[in-house]
Design an enzyme around this catalytic site. Structure first.
Site, short mmCIF file in Angstrom:
data_model
loop_
_atom_site.label_atom_id
_atom_site.label_comp_id
_atom_site.label_asym_id
_atom_site.label_seq_id
_atom_site.Cartn_x
_atom_site.Cartn_y
_atom_site.Cartn_z
N ASN A 283 6.90 9.04 -9.70
CA ASN A 283 6.39 7.89 -9.08
C ASN A 283 6.59 6.59 -9.60
OD1 ASN A 283 4.27 6.29 -7.76
ND2 ASN A 283 2.74 6.90 -9.20
N GLY A 284 7.08 5.72 -8.76
CA GLY A 284 7.45 4.24 -9.09
C GLY A 284 8.67 3.98 -8.86
N GLU B 287 -11.63 -9.16 6.48
CA GLU B 287 -11.55 -7.73 6.20
C GLU B 287 -11.83 -7.13 7.38
OE1 GLU B 287 -11.37 -5.49 4.07
OE2 GLU B 287 -12.94 -4.13 4.39
N GLU C 294 -5.02 -2.23 9.91
CA GLU C 294 -4.50 -1.02 9.36
C GLU C 294 -4.58 0.46 9.75
OE1 GLU C 294 -7.33 -1.20 5.82
OE2 GLU C 294 -5.83 0.23 4.64
N LYS D 211 -2.59 5.00 -0.51
CA LYS D 211 -3.90 4.25 -0.94
C LYS D 211 -3.70 3.41 -2.24
CE LYS D 211 -8.45 4.45 -1.42
NZ LYS D 211 -9.19 3.57 -0.53
N CYS E 224 2.72 7.84 -4.20
CA CYS E 224 3.31 9.11 -4.54
C CYS E 224 2.09 9.74 -5.62
CB CYS E 224 4.54 9.12 -5.37
SG CYS E 224 5.92 8.49 -4.51
N LYS F 276 -8.99 -4.25 8.42
CA LYS F 276 -9.22 -3.02 8.86
C LYS F 276 -8.67 -2.53 10.11
CE LYS F 276 -10.39 -1.94 5.56
NZ LYS F 276 -10.52 -1.97 4.44
N TRP G 55 5.45 8.68 -1.06
CA TRP G 55 5.45 7.64 -0.35
C TRP G 55 6.82 6.90 -0.70
CZ3 TRP G 55 6.10 2.16 -1.08
CH2 TRP G 55 5.75 1.49 0.21
N HIS H 16 -8.47 -26.36 14.84
CA HIS H 16 -7.29 -26.93 14.14
C HIS H 16 -6.03 -26.19 14.48
CE1 HIS H 16 -9.50 -29.83 12.14
NE2 HIS H 16 -10.52 -28.85 11.83
N ARG I 54 -2.42 9.33 -1.55
CA ARG I 54 -1.33 8.32 -2.37
C ARG I 54 -0.05 8.36 -1.56
NH1 ARG I 54 -3.37 7.24 -7.53
NH2 ARG I 54 -1.07 6.71 -8.14
C1 F6R Z 1 -7.43 -2.07 2.66
C2 F6R Z 1 -7.00 -1.40 1.37
C3 F6R Z 1 -6.12 -2.37 0.67
C4 F6R Z 1 -6.27 -2.41 -0.89
C5 F6R Z 1 -5.52 -2.95 -1.78
C6 F6R Z 1 -5.85 -3.16 -3.14
O1 F6R Z 1 -8.20 -1.08 3.34
O2 F6R Z 1 -7.38 -0.37 0.98
O3 F6R Z 1 -6.01 -3.59 1.12
O4 F6R Z 1 -7.88 -3.09 -0.87
O5 F6R Z 1 -4.40 -2.15 -1.62
O6 F6R Z 1 -6.08 -1.77 -3.66
P1 F6R Z 1 -6.89 -1.56 -5.15
O7 F6R Z 1 -8.44 -1.84 -4.76
O8 F6R Z 1 -6.76 -0.11 -5.22
O9 F6R Z 1 -6.35 -2.33 -6.11
#
Ligand code: F6R
Length: 617
Positions: free
Chosen positions: A102-103, A486, A493, A612, A2, A490, A76, A509, A27
């Site tokens: 937010n929260g 990673e 996601e 985000k 949010c 990605k 969100w 394994h 956000r």
């Molecule tokens: C993946 C991604 C998330 C963040 C995770 C931590 O692309 O962006 O996995 O890495 O939510 O976020 P921060 O770094 O803001 O604590």
């Protein structure tokens, strides 16, 4: 999660709120709304499910009356689905009072029951509306004093929240509160702002104030007053935002993610800039921490998602250069398993946003148990660095796309700086080895640029060609293992296809059973420099999967001829050596995920269900 913005001043607030929300949309983007007190002192409100553009279109068709006091929200969803009704703001007191949030208010059910028993009615399923109705009740109980009512309200709330409120009987006043959720103040000339982060107001002012935990702020055009939840005035820390609004614009790129991948060389370069002196690492922010570094017996890295993979890469460097044992833990797992901690433990948190609730809770927990805490963070004024003993900022610049890219390479870079520094402080690393590592780190931005210049188009082409793929596997070993994780994250996601990362040594394994003819497998081949053993083992793994029909795409350092006979595709990266290869190998994986999502016609910046900044546990 949010995004929140508030404004008081002389200018019409609608445009300011909408452009603030546009910058905060990363956000959360399942609904948006604004509330404005107009020139006649009437509160107008509009909110719509869907992205901010839906609200904008609605306001274009039927504008709200102009007003110079307002609040805005991009959501969100937590309590209640993404509908018009559940969108914020929520109104109370006969439509005269508006609240955004937010929260998560954890005791909302008990409060709601209490309010319903008192005759209150609710229009939404949200916890936020409970806060709005409670605030309206307190407003009348406190002689229509909005600030006193707000204090009484937030004292009753449990959980995590940033709340903003305005009341049409108090034009020129926005009140806000925060507990375990972000809120910063922007200071203008005759106008003031509130935002979930500085992006909300950076186009208007770069002067900011960071509000502490359990504090309340009241902004008017003339000033800002910050108190605790009981009304006692408290001091606040000013800071200057180091980037300007242009840094958070797309600037001609097709997406923020494309722009941010192109900024990966700068993210590394800016994170190391000013942190070397005479070929040795010198980090001004760590002055005063050397006694801690000298005395620690253990390092625990806590983070989530991509940041945790950066931590896993950093573990190798920290152990190699500082000779301190390192564990890397997902923050949410660490926090709830009663970990053994004492003053000889250094807990290093990694967070791009500095607001991830799981990571914040882990840091607080570690601190309460006497551990030293250090944060690696990309966002000034964020909560996690404020709750830590020390901070090393990554200077990647604002990261807007939900999928983290440039912050990841900046986080690894900061961890390497930290590892070199601790290694020297503890006498575990020679000046010569440190100088050699510094030189190699300084060469990384140029090498990433080489990948962008020479391999980007081919990688994107491969991604387009694989647009119908249903599953992709990623294999890596040693520092390549977190890079495989990673790459898989990605892809999941932003392109919504099944992807898994494995340690190459684990293949036999179990995971090798997944290999069937045509299965695409990315393999991050260890550097052939100084690690022939690791390299050769992965080449054997490639042969094993190829024998079972896998379509093998290798990421290999230039000149690595040994892999060529066994690869269907080779994506080249410059020679780097084992320690620095992860900073390069991840770049084609970011490009690939982005290319595949684009080929599928998906929104790479705002993937479904995500936000985000994850500010709820
Ligand atoms: C993946 C991604 C998330 C963040 C995770 C931590 O692309 O962006 O996995 O890495 O939510 O976020 P921060 O770094 O803001 O604590």
């Amino acid at each position: 999660m949010c995004g929140i913005v508030g404004y008081v001043g002389p200018r019409p607030s609608e445009g300011i709120l909408l452009s603030g929300l546009a910058r905060l949309e990363y956000r959360g983007y399942d609904s948006a709304g604004i509330a404005v007190i107009d020139a006649d002192g009437t509160l107008g409100m509009r909110k719509r499910a869907g992205k901010l553009s839906v609200l904008r279109d609605d306001l274009d068709r039927a504008p709200l009356a102009d007003g110079t006091t307002g609040i805005g929200h991009t959501r969100w969803a937590t309590h209640g689905g993404p509908t018009d009704q559940n969108a914020h703001p929520h109104l109370a007191d006969g439509g005269k009072l508006a609240v955004i949030h937010n929260g998560i208010i954890e005791n909302f059910a008990a409060l709601k029951a209490e309010l319903v028993a008192g005759g209150a009615e609710f229009l939404s399923e949200t916890d936020t509306e409970v806060a709005a109705v409670l605030l309206a009740r307190e407003y009348h109980a406190h002689g229509d004093d909005l600030e006193a009512a707000f204090r009484a309200t937030v004292r009753r709330l449990e959980g995590a929240f940033t709340l903003l409120a305005l009341h049409e009987e108090h034009p020129g006043l926005v009140v806000g509160a925060r507990r375990n959720s972000p809120l910063v103040i922007g200071l203008g000339e005759g106008e003031n702002f509130l935002g979930s982060d500085v992006a909300a107001f950076v186009e208007h002012t770069r002067h900011a104030l960071a509000i502490g935990q359990d504090q309340i702020v009241a902004i008017t055009p003339e000033g800002v007053r910050v108190t605790d939840f009981d009304g006692a005035e408290v001091g606040v820390e000013p800071f200057e935002v180091t980037w300007d609004a242009a840094a958070a614009e797309k600037g001609g790129w097709s997406s923020f993610m494309a722009k941010e991948v192109s900024e990966e060389p700068d993210a590394v370069a800016n994170t190391i800039r000013g942190r070397f002196h005479d070929d040795a690492v010198a980090i001004p922010e760590l002055e005063g921490m050397d006694a801690v570094f000298a005395g620690i017996h253990r390092i625990i890295v806590v983070a989530c998602g991509t940041a945790s993979y950066a931590g896993q890469v950093g573990k190798y460097a920290l152990e190699q250069w500082s000779r301190v044992p390192v564990d890397v833990e997902l923050a949410h797992e660490f926090r709830y398993r009663d970990p053994v901690l004492d003053s000889s433990t250094l807990v290093v948190s990694i967070s791009q946003s500095g607001e991830t609730m799981d990571t914040l809770m882990a840091v607080k927990y570690a601190r309460e148990r006497g551990a030293a805490t250090l944060s690696i963070c990309n966002t000034q004024g964020a909560t996690i660095p404020r709750e830590s003993d020390a901070v090393v900022y990554t200077h990647a610049g604002p990261e807007v796309a939900v999928a983290s890219t440039k912050a990841f390479v900046a986080q690894i870079t900061a961890l390497y700086l930290l590892a070199l520094h601790i290694g020297r402080v503890r006498g575990a690393l020679s000046a010569q080895d440190s100088a050699r590592a510094v030189a190699e780190l300084e060469a990384v931005p140029g090498k990433i640029q080489w990948i962008l210049d020479n391999e980007q188009e081919r990688t994107a082409h491969l991604a387009r060609w694989m647009a119908d793929t249903r599953s992709v596997l990623f294999l890596g070993r040693h520092v390549g293992f977190p890079i495989a994780l990673e790459g898989a994250l990605k892809l999941k996601e932003i392109s919504y296809i099944h992807a898994e990362g494995f340690a190459a040594g684990e293949l036999k394994h179990g995971p090798i059973a997944l290999i069937e003819p045509g299965q695409p497998v990315f393999v991050i081949v260890p550097s052939p420099v100084h690690s022939a053993m690791l390299h050769d083992k992965v080449v054997s793994n490639i042969q094993e999967i190829r024998a079972r029909g896998a379509r093998v795409i290798v990421i290999a350092e230039e000149g690595d001829a040994a892999v060529l006979p066994f690869a269907d595709e080779v994506l080249h990266i410059p020679l780097a050596g084992p320690a620095f290869e992860p900073l390069l190998a991840v770049v084609p994986l970011h490009i690939f995920a982005m290319g595949l999502a684009e080929a599928k016609g998906l929104d790479v910046d705002q993937p479904r269900n995500l936000a985000k900044s994850v500010t709820v546990e």
